[in-house]
Design an enzyme around this catalytic site. Structure first.
Site, PDB file in Angstrom:
ATOM      1  N   HIS A 102      -1.968   7.775   6.868  1.00 21.32           N
ATOM      2  CA  HIS A 102      -0.971   8.521   6.224  1.00 21.32           C
ATOM      3  C   HIS A 102      -1.759   9.982   5.684  1.00 21.32           C
ATOM      4  O   HIS A 102      -1.099  11.010   6.043  1.00 21.32           O
ATOM      5  CB  HIS A 102      -0.606   7.791   4.972  1.00 21.32           C
ATOM      6  CG  HIS A 102       0.832   6.959   5.374  1.00 21.32           C
ATOM      7  ND1 HIS A 102       1.827   7.717   6.115  1.00 21.32           N
ATOM      8  CD2 HIS A 102       0.847   5.766   5.268  1.00 21.32           C
ATOM      9  CE1 HIS A 102       2.756   6.741   6.153  1.00 21.32           C
ATOM     10  NE2 HIS A 102       2.026   5.424   5.975  1.00 21.32           N
ATOM     11  N   HIS A 162      -4.253   1.812   7.281  1.00 25.06           N
ATOM     12  CA  HIS A 162      -3.066   2.570   7.452  1.00 25.06           C
ATOM     13  C   HIS A 162      -2.829   3.480   6.537  1.00 25.06           C
ATOM     14  O   HIS A 162      -2.186   4.579   6.898  1.00 25.06           O
ATOM     15  CB  HIS A 162      -1.812   1.084   7.244  1.00 25.06           C
ATOM     16  CG  HIS A 162      -0.563   1.535   7.240  1.00 25.06           C
ATOM     17  ND1 HIS A 162       0.188   1.139   8.379  1.00 25.06           N
ATOM     18  CD2 HIS A 162       0.085   2.177   6.445  1.00 25.06           C
ATOM     19  CE1 HIS A 162       1.446   1.535   8.111  1.00 25.06           C
ATOM     20  NE2 HIS A 162       1.447   2.218   7.046  1.00 25.06           N
ATOM     21  N   GLU A 163      -3.032   3.201   5.390  1.00 26.92           N
ATOM     22  CA  GLU A 163      -2.896   4.271   4.180  1.00 26.92           C
ATOM     23  C   GLU A 163      -3.637   5.525   4.474  1.00 26.92           C
ATOM     24  O   GLU A 163      -3.386   6.810   4.225  1.00 26.92           O
ATOM     25  CB  GLU A 163      -3.355   3.727   2.782  1.00 26.92           C
ATOM     26  CG  GLU A 163      -2.215   2.691   2.587  1.00 26.92           C
ATOM     27  CD  GLU A 163      -0.595   2.836   2.713  1.00 26.92           C
ATOM     28  OE1 GLU A 163      -0.249   3.840   2.662  1.00 26.92           O
ATOM     29  OE2 GLU A 163       0.033   1.693   2.997  1.00 26.92           O
ATOM     30  N   GLY A 195       0.877  -1.280   0.112  1.00 33.50           N
ATOM     31  CA  GLY A 195      -0.095  -0.061   0.014  1.00 33.50           C
ATOM     32  C   GLY A 195       0.687   1.211   0.096  1.00 33.50           C
ATOM     33  O   GLY A 195       2.008   1.239   0.525  1.00 33.50           O
ATOM     34  N   CYS A 214       6.051   0.049   7.937  1.00 31.06           N
ATOM     35  CA  CYS A 214       5.671   1.024   6.707  1.00 31.06           C
ATOM     36  C   CYS A 214       6.952   1.319   6.052  1.00 31.06           C
ATOM     37  O   CYS A 214       8.136   1.312   6.339  1.00 31.06           O
ATOM     38  CB  CYS A 214       5.213   2.391   7.700  1.00 31.06           C
ATOM     39  SG  CYS A 214       4.803   3.833   6.720  1.00 31.06           S
ATOM     40  N   LEU A 215       6.649   1.804   4.744  1.00 26.65           N
ATOM     41  CA  LEU A 215       7.856   2.012   3.848  1.00 26.65           C
ATOM     42  C   LEU A 215       8.650   3.351   4.193  1.00 26.65           C
ATOM     43  O   LEU A 215       9.645   3.601   3.963  1.00 26.65           O
ATOM     44  CB  LEU A 215       7.278   2.191   2.343  1.00 26.65           C
ATOM     45  CG  LEU A 215       6.889   1.028   1.746  1.00 26.65           C
ATOM     46  CD1 LEU A 215       6.398   1.445   0.374  1.00 26.65           C
ATOM     47  CD2 LEU A 215       7.941  -0.017   1.502  1.00 26.65           C
ATOM     48  N   GLN A 255       3.549   9.778   1.005  1.00 23.82           N
ATOM     49  CA  GLN A 255       4.738   9.183   1.217  1.00 23.82           C
ATOM     50  C   GLN A 255       5.683   9.023  -0.251  1.00 23.82           C
ATOM     51  O   GLN A 255       6.773   8.901  -0.055  1.00 23.82           O
ATOM     52  CB  GLN A 255       4.525   7.459   1.128  1.00 23.82           C
ATOM     53  CG  GLN A 255       3.834   7.154   2.398  1.00 23.82           C
ATOM     54  CD  GLN A 255       3.651   5.843   2.812  1.00 23.82           C
ATOM     55  OE1 GLN A 255       2.625   5.214   2.208  1.00 23.82           O
ATOM     56  NE2 GLN A 255       4.531   5.104   3.207  1.00 23.82           N
TER      57      GLN A 255
END
Length: 158
Positions: free
Chosen positions: A134, A130-131, A45, A88-89, A50
């Site tokens: 963000h 989660h996204e 995702g 998380c990236l 990000q």
């Protein structure tokens, strides 16, 4: 390749702007570029902040149906919560157990500007939550997870 933004960059703590509908070619291109970046960075995702774009767009890679979600919202969530490992990236090397609703009612627009409302559960519900976090300037480490890997990196990311 879109750049991956690593915490503590301010864009990750900022609420992203709504996207004007119907989505224009710039948003459609951004979506395609985000899918490419997500694959390149080995993610499942990705949220626009990000990749340094403060707009309400997320992409999720499911094997059967990779999807772009424009102006995604969580309308309702189940009372049942599930704990699961998240990473998380934008927080490389940090993983924790996060408690989230098991099922959510998601509302969003697709790349054609069509409105959708559907129940999501299991892994797709977790990724969506989660996204969306963000887009609201929230990192998973703010959900008070039990950190299982990368505890020594946390101060670097705050």
């Amino acid at each position: 390749m879109l750049p991956l933004i690593i915490a503590p960059q301010p864009i990750l703590k900022t609420k992203a702007a709504e996207i004007k509908l119907p989505p224009d070619l710039v948003i459609k291109k951004l979506s395609a570029d985000m899918f490419e970046a997500m694959k390149h960075y080995n993610g499942i995702g990705l949220a626009a902040p990000q990749v340094n774009v403060s707009e309400r767009l997320i992409v999720i890679a499911t094997p059967e149906n990779p999807t772009a979600y424009i102006n995604p919202e969580i309308v309702k969530s189940s009372w049942k919560k599930v704990e699961m490992e998240e990473g998380c990236l934008s927080l490389p090397g940090v993983f924790g157990i996060v408690k989230r609703p098991a099922r959510i009612l998601a509302r969003y627009f697709d790349l054609d500007g069509k409105r959708h409302e559907e129940w999501l559960d299991n892994m797709i519900a977790r990724i969506y939550q989660h996204e969306v976090d963000h887009l609201n300037g929230i990192l998973f480490i703010e959900r008070k997870p039990k950190i299982i890997m990368g505890k020594e990196l946390l101060e670097k990311y705050r």
